[in-house]
Design a protein around this motif. Structure first.
Motif, PDB file in Angstrom:
ATOM      1  N   PHE A 110       0.857  -1.172   0.000  1.00  0.00           N
ATOM      2  CA  PHE A 110       0.000   0.000   0.000  1.00  0.00           C
ATOM      3  C   PHE A 110       0.903   1.236   0.000  1.00  0.00           C
ATOM      4  O   PHE A 110       1.585   1.511   0.995  1.00  0.00           O
ATOM      5  CB  PHE A 110      -0.907   0.011   1.228  1.00  0.00           C
ATOM      6  CG  PHE A 110      -1.838  -1.173   1.291  1.00  0.00           C
ATOM      7  CD1 PHE A 110      -3.119  -1.091   0.770  1.00  0.00           C
ATOM      8  CD2 PHE A 110      -1.410  -2.367   1.852  1.00  0.00           C
ATOM      9  CE1 PHE A 110      -3.971  -2.182   0.825  1.00  0.00           C
ATOM     10  CE2 PHE A 110      -2.257  -3.467   1.907  1.00  0.00           C
ATOM     11  CZ  PHE A 110      -3.535  -3.376   1.386  1.00  0.00           C
ATOM     12  N   GLU A 111       0.905   1.945  -1.122  1.00  0.00           N
ATOM     13  CA  GLU A 111       1.730   3.154  -1.209  1.00  0.00           C
ATOM     14  C   GLU A 111       1.085   4.247  -0.373  1.00  0.00           C
ATOM     15  O   GLU A 111      -0.061   4.632  -0.589  1.00  0.00           O
ATOM     16  CB  GLU A 111       1.845   3.606  -2.665  1.00  0.00           C
ATOM     17  CG  GLU A 111       2.727   4.838  -2.838  1.00  0.00           C
ATOM     18  CD  GLU A 111       2.861   5.253  -4.283  1.00  0.00           C
ATOM     19  OE1 GLU A 111       3.252   6.410  -4.531  1.00  0.00           O
ATOM     20  OE2 GLU A 111       2.573   4.419  -5.178  1.00  0.00           O
ATOM     21  N   CYS A 112       1.833   4.748   0.592  1.00  0.00           N
ATOM     22  CA  CYS A 112       1.239   5.712   1.523  1.00  0.00           C
ATOM     23  C   CYS A 112       2.311   6.554   2.191  1.00  0.00           C
ATOM     24  O   CYS A 112       3.327   6.031   2.662  1.00  0.00           O
ATOM     25  CB  CYS A 112       0.436   4.962   2.593  1.00  0.00           C
ATOM     26  SG  CYS A 112      -0.309   6.020   3.859  1.00  0.00           S
ATOM     27  N   ASP A 113       2.078   7.851   2.226  1.00  0.00           N
ATOM     28  CA  ASP A 113       2.879   8.751   3.055  1.00  0.00           C
ATOM     29  C   ASP A 113       2.177   8.838   4.403  1.00  0.00           C
ATOM     30  O   ASP A 113       1.138   9.490   4.538  1.00  0.00           O
ATOM     31  CB  ASP A 113       2.967  10.130   2.398  1.00  0.00           C
ATOM     32  CG  ASP A 113       3.758  11.125   3.234  1.00  0.00           C
ATOM     33  OD1 ASP A 113       4.185  10.775   4.359  1.00  0.00           O
ATOM     34  OD2 ASP A 113       3.941  12.272   2.770  1.00  0.00           O
ATOM     35  N   LEU A 114       2.729   8.171   5.394  1.00  0.00           N
ATOM     36  CA  LEU A 114       2.071   8.057   6.688  1.00  0.00           C
ATOM     37  C   LEU A 114       2.031   9.366   7.465  1.00  0.00           C
ATOM     38  O   LEU A 114       1.355   9.449   8.492  1.00  0.00           O
ATOM     39  CB  LEU A 114       2.742   6.965   7.521  1.00  0.00           C
ATOM     40  CG  LEU A 114       2.502   5.540   7.022  1.00  0.00           C
ATOM     41  CD1 LEU A 114       3.456   4.559   7.704  1.00  0.00           C
ATOM     42  CD2 LEU A 114       1.048   5.123   7.244  1.00  0.00           C
ATOM     43  N   THR A 115       2.723  10.387   6.986  1.00  0.00           N
ATOM     44  CA  THR A 115       2.605  11.695   7.629  1.00  0.00           C
ATOM     45  C   THR A 115       1.387  12.455   7.118  1.00  0.00           C
ATOM     46  O   THR A 115       1.079  13.536   7.621  1.00  0.00           O
ATOM     47  CB  THR A 115       3.867  12.550   7.405  1.00  0.00           C
ATOM     48  OG1 THR A 115       4.013  12.840   6.009  1.00  0.00           O
ATOM     49  CG2 THR A 115       5.109  11.829   7.915  1.00  0.00           C
TER      50      THR A 115
ATOM     51  N   ASP B  67       6.231  18.439  13.636  1.00  0.00           N
ATOM     52  CA  ASP B  67       4.867  17.956  13.392  1.00  0.00           C
ATOM     53  C   ASP B  67       4.885  16.627  12.642  1.00  0.00           C
ATOM     54  O   ASP B  67       4.148  15.689  12.992  1.00  0.00           O
ATOM     55  CB  ASP B  67       4.067  18.989  12.603  1.00  0.00           C
ATOM     56  CG  ASP B  67       3.655  20.189  13.440  1.00  0.00           C
ATOM     57  OD1 ASP B  67       3.655  20.072  14.685  1.00  0.00           O
ATOM     58  OD2 ASP B  67       3.331  21.243  12.855  1.00  0.00           O
ATOM     59  N   ARG B  68       5.711  16.523  11.599  1.00  0.00           N
ATOM     60  CA  ARG B  68       5.798  15.270  10.829  1.00  0.00           C
ATOM     61  C   ARG B  68       6.342  14.149  11.701  1.00  0.00           C
ATOM     62  O   ARG B  68       5.878  13.002  11.627  1.00  0.00           O
ATOM     63  CB  ARG B  68       6.689  15.461   9.598  1.00  0.00           C
ATOM     64  CG  ARG B  68       6.070  16.317   8.507  1.00  0.00           C
ATOM     65  CD  ARG B  68       6.818  16.181   7.197  1.00  0.00           C
ATOM     66  NE  ARG B  68       8.220  16.552   7.297  1.00  0.00           N
ATOM     67  CZ  ARG B  68       8.675  17.782   7.154  1.00  0.00           C
ATOM     68  NH1 ARG B  68       7.834  18.783   6.920  1.00  0.00           N
ATOM     69  NH2 ARG B  68       9.966  18.042   7.252  1.00  0.00           N
ATOM     70  N   HIS B  69       7.325  14.474  12.527  1.00  0.00           N
ATOM     71  CA  HIS B  69       7.948  13.478  13.388  1.00  0.00           C
ATOM     72  C   HIS B  69       6.930  12.887  14.366  1.00  0.00           C
ATOM     73  O   HIS B  69       6.810  11.665  14.484  1.00  0.00           O
ATOM     74  CB  HIS B  69       9.097  14.124  14.172  1.00  0.00           C
ATOM     75  CG  HIS B  69       9.848  13.174  15.039  1.00  0.00           C
ATOM     76  ND1 HIS B  69      11.174  12.833  14.804  1.00  0.00           N
ATOM     77  CD2 HIS B  69       9.491  12.455  16.135  1.00  0.00           C
ATOM     78  CE1 HIS B  69      11.564  11.967  15.708  1.00  0.00           C
ATOM     79  NE2 HIS B  69      10.560  11.730  16.537  1.00  0.00           N
ATOM     80  N   VAL B  70       6.209  13.746  15.049  1.00  0.00           N
ATOM     81  CA  VAL B  70       5.236  13.271  16.037  1.00  0.00           C
ATOM     82  C   VAL B  70       4.128  12.477  15.351  1.00  0.00           C
ATOM     83  O   VAL B  70       3.659  11.454  15.874  1.00  0.00           O
ATOM     84  CB  VAL B  70       4.662  14.452  16.844  1.00  0.00           C
ATOM     85  CG1 VAL B  70       3.539  13.982  17.763  1.00  0.00           C
ATOM     86  CG2 VAL B  70       5.770  15.122  17.655  1.00  0.00           C
ATOM     87  N   ARG B  71       3.742  12.909  14.177  1.00  0.00           N
ATOM     88  CA  ARG B  71       2.724  12.182  13.414  1.00  0.00           C
ATOM     89  C   ARG B  71       3.211  10.764  13.096  1.00  0.00           C
ATOM     90  O   ARG B  71       2.497   9.781  13.335  1.00  0.00           O
ATOM     91  CB  ARG B  71       2.424  12.943  12.121  1.00  0.00           C
ATOM     92  CG  ARG B  71       1.608  12.183  11.095  1.00  0.00           C
ATOM     93  CD  ARG B  71       0.146  12.174  11.409  1.00  0.00           C
ATOM     94  NE  ARG B  71      -0.560  11.270  10.502  1.00  0.00           N
ATOM     95  CZ  ARG B  71      -1.833  10.962  10.617  1.00  0.00           C
ATOM     96  NH1 ARG B  71      -2.556  11.485  11.589  1.00  0.00           N
ATOM     97  NH2 ARG B  71      -2.407  10.134   9.786  1.00  0.00           N
ATOM     98  N   LEU B  72       4.415  10.650  12.543  1.00  0.00           N
ATOM     99  CA  LEU B  72       4.921   9.352  12.092  1.00  0.00           C
ATOM    100  C   LEU B  72       5.342   8.458  13.247  1.00  0.00           C
ATOM    101  O   LEU B  72       5.049   7.255  13.254  1.00  0.00           O
ATOM    102  CB  LEU B  72       6.109   9.567  11.145  1.00  0.00           C
ATOM    103  CG  LEU B  72       6.720   8.305  10.520  1.00  0.00           C
ATOM    104  CD1 LEU B  72       5.684   7.550   9.693  1.00  0.00           C
ATOM    105  CD2 LEU B  72       7.925   8.673   9.651  1.00  0.00           C
ATOM    106  N   ASN B  73       6.034   9.006  14.227  1.00  0.00           N
ATOM    107  CA  ASN B  73       6.603   8.186  15.294  1.00  0.00           C
ATOM    108  C   ASN B  73       5.651   7.890  16.445  1.00  0.00           C
ATOM    109  O   ASN B  73       5.844   6.910  17.170  1.00  0.00           O
ATOM    110  CB  ASN B  73       7.858   8.864  15.861  1.00  0.00           C
ATOM    111  CG  ASN B  73       9.052   8.746  14.941  1.00  0.00           C
ATOM    112  OD1 ASN B  73       8.894   8.679  13.724  1.00  0.00           O
ATOM    113  ND2 ASN B  73      10.238   8.718  15.506  1.00  0.00           N
TER     114      ASN B  73
END
Length: 252
Positions: free
Chosen positions: A53-58, A106-112
């Protein structure tokens, strides 16, 4: 059939874990921004399926759509067990507080942090609804327990994942699920390249990580995945605990 969902499966530990579980006869659902053709080959060689599943998890919308697609795929199958390995993550920003880049935070907290929580919530709900056992593995880090200058965001995120793992396990009680965090130590991955490229002003301990690479002390992702697989299959698991690679690497 046994299905394993792995975030960040295109490289590093995620790729190695996908290969190891495929070789053991499991069907893999991988989520990442890029497709790994080698995993499709491994799946064919072992007569199992690999769905990517191609996805940008952020991205919130992409993540929600991916979860819905996973649900749609699984509900058409005879699911006997589910495994979720929350592996996707990032180390940036490597910087002192006061100089942090807000969009990167913001991206970090979203992904991690947010993504592992959301995936755990969704897949655990499916496991309970379908009455199948779930193995949940949250990839953490020793940074969760250390005070390292330049790693305020990374350390805080991994500490949050450890506590989330413990609370989730306690809530589940005796439902038959396996819920742990796994700390893989210092691996030879692209994330380590990012760490070594940091400036000493931003990351005081950067020379230690450069020395680890130069002295050949980094563990391969394949080895880390192998230890995790053996740990889950051979050890009496204590739900909610953080299992550390270095406690088991000599055993497996």
């Amino acid at each position: 059939m046994n299905f394993v969902i792995i975030t960040g499966d295109s490289k590093g530990l995620g790729e190695s874990a996908a290969k190891r579980w495929l070789e053991d006869g499991n069907h893999i659902l991988g989520i990442s921004r890029t497709y790994n053709e080698e995993l499709e080959k491994v799946a064919k060689d072992n007569y199992v399926s690999y769905n990517h599943f191609e996805c940008d998890l952020t991205d919130e919308a992409e993540t929600n759509n991916t979860l819905a697609s996973i649900h749609n795929l699984l509900q058409r199958e005879e699911v006997e067990s589910l495994t979720l390995i929350n592996n996707a993550g990032m180390v940036e920003p490597i910087e002192r507080v006061g100089s942090l880049d807000i969009p990167t935070v913001d991206r970090h907290v979203r992904l991690n942090v947010s993504v592992p929580i959301l995936f755990s919530n969704y897949i655990l709900g499916l496991a309970d609804e379908w009455e199948v056992p779930l193995t949940l593995v949250n990839i953490t880090s020793g940074a969760a327990e250390k005070t390292t200058e330049g790693w305020s965001v990374y350390s805080a995120g991994k500490a949050a994942i450890n506590r989330f793992t413990a609370v989730t396990a306690k809530e589940q009680g005796g439902k038959g699920h396996t819920i742990i965090a796994y700390s893989p130590g210092v691996m030879d991955t692209e994330m380590q390249e990012e760490i070594r490229s940091a400036s000493k002003d931003s990351f005081k301990d950067v020379d230690k990580f450069r020395e680890l690479k130069e002295s050949g002390k980094l563990t391969s992702p394949d080895r880390v995945a192998e230890v995790l697989k053996n740990l889950l299959s051979q050890e009496p698991i204590q739900n909610g605990e953080v299992y550390k690679l270095y406690d088991y690497i000599d055993k497996y």
